[in-house]
Design a protein around this motif. Structure first.
Motif, mmCIF file in Angstrom:
data_model
loop_
_atom_site.group_PDB
_atom_site.id
_atom_site.type_symbol
_atom_site.label_atom_id
_atom_site.label_comp_id
_atom_site.label_asym_id
_atom_site.label_seq_id
_atom_site.Cartn_x
_atom_site.Cartn_y
_atom_site.Cartn_z
ATOM 1 N N GLY A 197 -5.124 13.742 -4.988
ATOM 2 C CA GLY A 197 -4.298 12.832 -5.776
ATOM 3 C C GLY A 197 -2.955 13.453 -6.123
ATOM 4 O O GLY A 197 -1.908 12.800 -5.993
ATOM 5 N N LYS B 163 2.638 1.885 -3.425
ATOM 6 C CA LYS B 163 1.748 2.140 -4.573
ATOM 7 C C LYS B 163 0.854 3.349 -4.369
ATOM 8 O O LYS B 163 0.015 3.646 -5.222
ATOM 9 N N MET B 164 1.038 4.061 -3.260
ATOM 10 C CA MET B 164 0.176 5.216 -3.009
ATOM 11 C C MET B 164 0.347 6.300 -4.070
ATOM 12 O O MET B 164 -0.593 7.034 -4.381
ATOM 13 N N ASP B 165 1.572 6.411 -4.649
ATOM 14 C CA ASP B 165 1.750 7.423 -5.700
ATOM 15 C C ASP B 165 0.933 7.079 -6.933
ATOM 16 O O ASP B 165 0.396 7.962 -7.603
ATOM 17 N N ASP B 166 0.790 5.783 -7.242
ATOM 18 C CA ASP B 166 -0.050 5.366 -8.369
ATOM 19 C C ASP B 166 -1.524 5.660 -8.084
ATOM 20 O O ASP B 166 -2.271 6.046 -8.983
ATOM 21 N N VAL B 167 -1.920 5.444 -6.825
ATOM 22 C CA VAL B 167 -3.301 5.781 -6.436
ATOM 23 C C VAL B 167 -3.532 7.280 -6.624
ATOM 24 O O VAL B 167 -4.560 7.703 -7.161
ATOM 25 N N LEU C 185 0.830 -1.204 0.000
ATOM 26 C CA LEU C 185 0.000 0.000 0.000
ATOM 27 C C LEU C 185 0.864 1.255 0.000
ATOM 28 O O LEU C 185 0.595 2.211 -0.743
ATOM 29 N N ASN D 177 -3.842 8.174 -10.290
ATOM 30 C CA ASN D 177 -5.156 7.790 -10.809
ATOM 31 C C ASN D 177 -6.232 8.780 -10.363
ATOM 32 O O ASN D 177 -7.106 9.160 -11.165
ATOM 33 N N LEU D 178 -6.172 9.224 -9.107
ATOM 34 C CA LEU D 178 -7.132 10.214 -8.621
ATOM 35 C C LEU D 178 -6.989 11.527 -9.381
ATOM 36 O O LEU D 178 -7.996 12.161 -9.755
#
Length: 306
Positions: free
Chosen positions: A214, A194-198, A191, A201-202
């Motif tokens: 985001g 991968k928060m930068d990918d989340v 988690l 996406n936001l």
């Protein structure tokens, strides 16, 4: 006939209640053991992200998955059988073995600090574009080796918490702890990385506050990962130092740990006491780690000279 059937049903009911009680005991034991090992779990989660930092985003989760599988293998195939056998027959060996692992953690942490302050190391480091399968394999192997020490401490702490349970119950409890802790640690690590990918996406799919949040995540995560990398190095030192500090006390040299304990009491315990204990452990970790690093470098230079 009916009396015999009733007696049989009574026996089945007794066995069922005993089985249920046993399951409850195992669940309670696993819960106690996991809570007792919580401090090392946090350290494990802080240490691991540094091993995948700098790799391509699409390689992060596969690397974490490989490290998690290696961690579970460490716990179930190596640490669990050895810990149970030692605890059953030669429990006095557990502390010295853990201390060897603690010294290795101190070495790892001190080595990372040396790499940060040694300019020649930075000149020799591979760039991200040069990181291929071999570099990935090296980092995964290094992460699994470090995990081995942290996992050993987790399992031994958990074992100590349920040492009064029968051997089979201890084994089942430790298996449950191994699966639960591995899933928790590496789920959190996945988690985090991968928060930068989340966030990306936001930022792409939402508007207003969602998109701003985001973009904030995307900007913040490199800083968070950098901080976690440093915390991971510190965690190696304080966990390794704490293993040595406690081990020295258990082997009969009580004064170092007693001095730290008195300092904890002087500041009133609680959070400040934890900082005192952690600081003392980290100092011991740095000293021991620096000595091991110096010895290893001397040996390495002599081997190159020959």
């Amino acid at each position: 006939m009916s009396a015999g059937l009733a007696a049989l049903l009574d026996d089945v009911a007794v066995l069922a209640r005993a089985a249920a009680a046993s399951v409850d005991d195992v669940a309670a034991g696993a819960s106690r053991a996991s809570v007792k090992a919580a401090g090392v779990i946090v350290d494990d989660a802080a240490v691991t992200p540094r091993y995948v930092t700098g790799f391509k985003p699409e390689r992060e989760l596969p690397m974490i998955r490989r490290i998690a599988v290696g961690s579970l293998r460490n716990k179930l195939l190596f640490i669990l059988p050895v810990a149970l056998i030692l605890s059953e027959f030669v429990d006095w060996l557990l502390t010295p073995i853990l201390m060897v692992g603690g010294a290795y953690l101190c070495f790892e942490g001190a080595e990372k600090i040396w790499e940060l302050i040694n300019p020649r190391h930075h000149a020799e480091e591979s760039s991200v574009s040069e990181q291929g399968a071999q570099q990935e394999d090296q980092m995964v192997s290094s992460a699994i080796r470090t995990d081995f020490i942290l996992s050993a401490e987790i399992m031994v702490i958990s074992l100590n918490e349920v040492e009064d349970e029968p051997l089979l119950s201890r084994a089942i409890i430790l298996i449950a702890v191994a699966f639960a802790i591995t899933a928790l640690v590496y789920g959190v690590v996945a988690l985090i990385v991968k928060m930068d990918d989340v966030g990306l996406n936001l930022a792409r799919t939402r508007e207003g506050a969602g998109a701003s949040f985001g973009r904030g995540l995307v900007k913040a995560m490199p800083i968070v990962l950098s901080v976690l990398s440093k915390v991971g190095i510190a965690a190696m030192l304080w966990v390794g130092g704490h293993i040595l500090l406690v081990g020295i006390d258990e082997l009969g040299w009580h004064s170092p740990y007693e001095e730290v304990h008195h300092l904890e009491e002087d500041v009133g315990g609680g959070v400040l006491g934890w900082f005192v204990n952690t600081g003392a452990s980290a100092i011991l970790g740095i000293v021991v780690g620096a000595i091991v690093v110096a010895v290893m470098h001397v040996v390495h230079h002599r081997q190159k000279a020959h």
